[in-house]
Scaffold this motif. Structure first.
Motif, mmCIF file in Angstrom:
data_model
loop_
_atom_site.group_PDB
_atom_site.id
_atom_site.type_symbol
_atom_site.label_atom_id
_atom_site.label_comp_id
_atom_site.label_asym_id
_atom_site.label_seq_id
_atom_site.Cartn_x
_atom_site.Cartn_y
_atom_site.Cartn_z
ATOM 1 N N ASP A 141 0.862 -1.181 0.000
ATOM 2 C CA ASP A 141 0.000 0.000 0.000
ATOM 3 C C ASP A 141 0.898 1.229 0.000
ATOM 4 O O ASP A 141 1.697 1.418 0.914
ATOM 5 N N LEU A 142 0.793 2.032 -1.058
ATOM 6 C CA LEU A 142 1.632 3.218 -1.207
ATOM 7 C C LEU A 142 0.730 4.444 -1.314
ATOM 8 O O LEU A 142 -0.179 4.472 -2.152
ATOM 9 N N GLN A 143 1.003 5.436 -0.486
ATOM 10 C CA GLN A 143 0.168 6.635 -0.454
ATOM 11 C C GLN A 143 1.019 7.896 -0.512
ATOM 12 O O GLN A 143 2.187 7.894 -0.131
ATOM 13 N N ASP A 144 0.369 8.962 -0.980
ATOM 14 C CA ASP A 144 0.953 10.299 -0.911
ATOM 15 C C ASP A 144 -0.126 11.249 -0.410
ATOM 16 O O ASP A 144 -0.912 11.786 -1.195
ATOM 17 N N PRO A 145 -0.206 11.448 0.914
ATOM 18 C CA PRO A 145 -1.246 12.319 1.475
ATOM 19 C C PRO A 145 -0.998 13.806 1.243
ATOM 20 O O PRO A 145 -1.857 14.625 1.570
ATOM 21 N N SER A 146 0.143 14.170 0.681
ATOM 22 C CA SER A 146 0.529 15.578 0.582
ATOM 23 C C SER A 146 -0.317 16.369 -0.399
ATOM 24 O O SER A 146 -0.347 17.598 -0.348
ATOM 25 N N GLY A 147 -0.977 15.677 -1.325
ATOM 26 C CA GLY A 147 -1.711 16.371 -2.375
ATOM 27 C C GLY A 147 -0.861 16.665 -3.591
ATOM 28 O O GLY A 147 -1.335 17.247 -4.568
ATOM 29 N N ALA A 148 0.420 16.246 -3.560
ATOM 30 C CA ALA A 148 1.323 16.527 -4.679
ATOM 31 C C ALA A 148 1.118 15.577 -5.850
ATOM 32 O O ALA A 148 1.449 15.909 -6.988
ATOM 33 N N SER A 149 0.589 14.391 -5.588
ATOM 34 C CA SER A 149 0.387 13.418 -6.660
ATOM 35 C C SER A 149 -0.857 13.768 -7.469
ATOM 36 O O SER A 149 -1.863 14.220 -6.920
ATOM 37 N N ALA A 150 -0.780 13.559 -8.765
ATOM 38 C CA ALA A 150 -1.957 13.708 -9.606
ATOM 39 C C ALA A 150 -2.879 12.508 -9.363
ATOM 40 O O ALA A 150 -2.600 11.649 -8.527
ATOM 41 N N LEU A 151 -3.961 12.438 -10.108
ATOM 42 C CA LEU A 151 -4.957 11.381 -9.926
ATOM 43 C C LEU A 151 -4.348 10.032 -10.306
ATOM 44 O O LEU A 151 -4.202 9.713 -11.483
ATOM 45 N N THR A 152 -3.975 9.231 -9.320
ATOM 46 C CA THR A 152 -3.264 7.977 -9.565
ATOM 47 C C THR A 152 -4.232 6.904 -10.051
ATOM 48 O O THR A 152 -5.198 6.571 -9.379
ATOM 49 N N THR A 153 -3.951 6.350 -11.228
ATOM 50 C CA THR A 153 -4.862 5.366 -11.810
ATOM 51 C C THR A 153 -4.291 3.954 -11.858
ATOM 52 O O THR A 153 -5.034 3.006 -12.095
ATOM 53 N N GLY A 154 -2.989 3.783 -11.633
ATOM 54 C CA GLY A 154 -2.451 2.432 -11.673
ATOM 55 C C GLY A 154 -0.941 2.408 -11.570
ATOM 56 O O GLY A 154 -0.286 3.440 -11.374
ATOM 57 N N VAL A 155 -0.391 1.202 -11.736
ATOM 58 C CA VAL A 155 1.051 0.976 -11.610
ATOM 59 C C VAL A 155 1.501 -0.025 -12.664
ATOM 60 O O VAL A 155 0.837 -1.042 -12.895
ATOM 61 N N THR A 156 2.626 0.261 -13.295
ATOM 62 C CA THR A 156 3.314 -0.724 -14.129
ATOM 63 C C THR A 156 4.633 -1.047 -13.450
ATOM 64 O O THR A 156 5.453 -0.153 -13.209
ATOM 65 N N GLU A 157 4.824 -2.321 -13.126
ATOM 66 C CA GLU A 157 6.008 -2.742 -12.377
ATOM 67 C C GLU A 157 7.027 -3.385 -13.305
ATOM 68 O O GLU A 157 6.696 -4.241 -14.126
ATOM 69 N N THR A 158 8.284 -2.964 -13.175
ATOM 70 C CA THR A 158 9.400 -3.614 -13.857
ATOM 71 C C THR A 158 10.303 -4.230 -12.793
ATOM 72 O O THR A 158 9.978 -4.217 -11.602
ATOM 73 N N ALA A 159 11.434 -4.744 -13.202
ATOM 74 C CA ALA A 159 12.329 -5.399 -12.246
ATOM 75 C C ALA A 159 12.820 -4.446 -11.163
ATOM 76 O O ALA A 159 13.059 -4.861 -10.022
ATOM 77 N N ASP A 160 12.943 -3.161 -11.508
ATOM 78 C CA ASP A 160 13.525 -2.235 -10.536
ATOM 79 C C ASP A 160 12.729 -0.953 -10.318
ATOM 80 O O ASP A 160 13.164 -0.081 -9.564
ATOM 81 N N ARG A 161 11.555 -0.833 -10.972
ATOM 82 C CA ARG A 161 10.797 0.411 -10.849
ATOM 83 C C ARG A 161 9.294 0.164 -10.788
ATOM 84 O O ARG A 161 8.799 -0.865 -11.257
ATOM 85 N N LEU A 162 8.603 1.167 -10.248
ATOM 86 C CA LEU A 162 7.152 1.254 -10.323
ATOM 87 C C LEU A 162 6.816 2.540 -11.072
ATOM 88 O O LEU A 162 7.171 3.635 -10.623
ATOM 89 N N TYR A 163 6.164 2.411 -12.220
ATOM 90 C CA TYR A 163 5.708 3.579 -12.971
ATOM 91 C C TYR A 163 4.254 3.848 -12.575
ATOM 92 O O TYR A 163 3.411 2.943 -12.597
ATOM 93 N N ILE A 164 3.961 5.090 -12.219
ATOM 94 C CA ILE A 164 2.661 5.448 -11.662
ATOM 95 C C ILE A 164 1.790 6.103 -12.736
ATOM 96 O O ILE A 164 2.113 7.183 -13.243
ATOM 97 N N HIS A 165 0.688 5.448 -13.069
ATOM 98 C CA HIS A 165 -0.243 5.993 -14.056
ATOM 99 C C HIS A 165 -0.993 7.186 -13.456
ATOM 100 O O HIS A 165 -1.244 7.235 -12.252
ATOM 101 N N SER A 166 -1.403 8.106 -14.322
ATOM 102 C CA SER A 166 -2.113 9.297 -13.850
ATOM 103 C C SER A 166 -3.115 9.762 -14.897
ATOM 104 O O SER A 166 -2.809 9.798 -16.089
ATOM 105 N N ALA A 167 -4.314 10.131 -14.444
ATOM 106 C CA ALA A 167 -5.351 10.581 -15.371
ATOM 107 C C ALA A 167 -5.179 12.029 -15.792
ATOM 108 O O ALA A 167 -5.718 12.435 -16.823
ATOM 109 N N ASN A 168 -4.458 12.823 -15.003
ATOM 110 C CA ASN A 168 -4.429 14.248 -15.314
ATOM 111 C C ASN A 168 -3.082 14.928 -15.087
ATOM 112 O O ASN A 168 -2.995 16.149 -15.129
#
Length: 356
Positions: free
Chosen positions: A320-347
């Motif tokens: 469970d990963l969160q950003d309560p700061s309000g800095a993240s855009a509308l998070t819609t999903g994640v694409t995971e690779t061997a060493d990274r998480l790419y964060i999808h965003s609607a806006n």
């Protein structure tokens, strides 16, 4: 007095686009237990997208390059760090879900154009835009099975992106109405046939396949849950109990969006926004209609809250990963690779990623 009567008449009778339906919303779970508040999603590194907005979905091709769908109708291609960024294809609509087939064609769920196939040279070919003689109005997410069949969501039969000028406006109206017209569809490229797998979903969203590819995992945004539905189901109405469908994850703390298989059996799910005042209006449909007569600037809106989770196939939350700061855009999903998480965003105007 006359002015008061005019305002009262407006609030009571002015036409609105929804015909709100009552339903019983579960009490919001809050941020506790598996969803205890944290800041693991904060501090993302950013890949600027220039003038583009809304990297709604991210996939990697067999060429090792990253592909993402943006609001302009473009599909962008770049290396893992954003280098060599270029337009790979343009759909002329709003591409959302992406998935590659065995022939290295990029299959696209486009909210305006329907289901498309983009060849390695960028040529766009329509696959299907109707089922049972009815238009597919809001193709949303897509996944391709090893047998070549394509499964995708049609978020709403009531509110289309083309009609309402954007995905967010159409999604908001559908969730406020709660008429549950979302569907899961199958397209068979060999037979060139489209069929309804399941229906009765309140804004059908992300789709993923189980490890054995016998079931679909389907996000139902408007009811805060994820379903597990047999791929062989035929026009199954999720409102009617069936051994072919079960709720995998229920009463989530936000609106479930994209589903993507990750590593080690994890299934990533984006939560696109927090629960809000709509819960209190669930059994009072007239209040939702009234809300649409009130100027938007007077609405009580939760601040942006980044949130993604990882599930197992039995619905257990394992990350469970969160950003309560309000800095993240509308998070819609994640694409995971061997060493990274790419964060999808609607806006958002950039594509975020985190090192694992």
């Amino acid at each position: 007095m006359l002015g008061i009567l005019v305002v009262a008449a407006y609030l009571a009778f002015w036409p609105v686009p929804i015909r709100a339906v009552g339903w019983q919303a579960p009490a919001a779970p809050g941020y506790q237990g598996a969803h205890a508040v944290n800041a693991k999603l904060a501090g993302q590194r950013r890949i600027p997208l220039g003038a583009e907005q809304g990297p709604e979905h991210v996939v990697f091709g067999s060429d090792g390059l990253l592909y993402t769908a943006v609001a302009s109708g473009h599909i962008l291609r770049m290396d893992r760090d954003g280098g060599g960024q270029a337009v790979f294809a343009s759909t002329g609509g709003r591409p959302l879900g992406l998935a590659f087939d065995a022939g290295h064609n990029l299959i696209v769920a486009d909210a305006i154009k329907g289901l498309l196939s983009v060849a390695p040279d960028g040529k766009v070919t329509p696959l299907t835009d109707a089922v049972d003689g009815k238009a597919i109005g809001f193709a949303n997410a897509v996944v391709v099975a090893t047998d070549g069949k394509i499964y995708f969501s049609d978020a709403s039969e009531r509110f289309t992106t083309a009609q309402w000028g954007g995905t967010e406006a159409a999604a908001m109206l559908d969730v406020m109405e709660q008429s549950a017209t979302g569907r899961v569809l199958e397209y068979d490229p060999a037979a060139k046939r489209t069929r309804v797998v399941a229906k009765g979903l309140s804004f059908a969203n992300g789709v993923a396949l189980s490890a054995d590819q016998q079931h679909l995992l389907v996000a139902e945004s408007g009811r805060y849950r994820v379903w597990k539905i047999a791929v062989g189901a035929e026009r199954l109405d999720v409102a009617t109990p069936s051994p072919q469908a079960a709720v995998l994850a229920d009463n989530l703390p936000g609106y479930p969006d994209n589903l993507m298989r990750g590593t080690n059996g994890r299934i990533w799910l984006g939560l696109a926004g927090q629960r809000n005042d709509l819960d209190a209006m669930a059994e009072r449909p007239y209040l939702r209609e009234l809300a649409l007569r009130i100027p938007r600037f007077l609405w009580s809106m939760p601040k942006p809250y980044g949130h993604v989770i990882a599930l197992t196939e039995d619905g257990k939350v394992v990350d469970d990963l969160q950003d309560p700061s309000g800095a993240s855009a509308l998070t819609t999903g994640v694409t995971e690779t061997a060493d990274r998480l790419y964060i999808h965003s609607a806006n958002g105007g950039s594509l975020g990623w985190l090192a694992k």
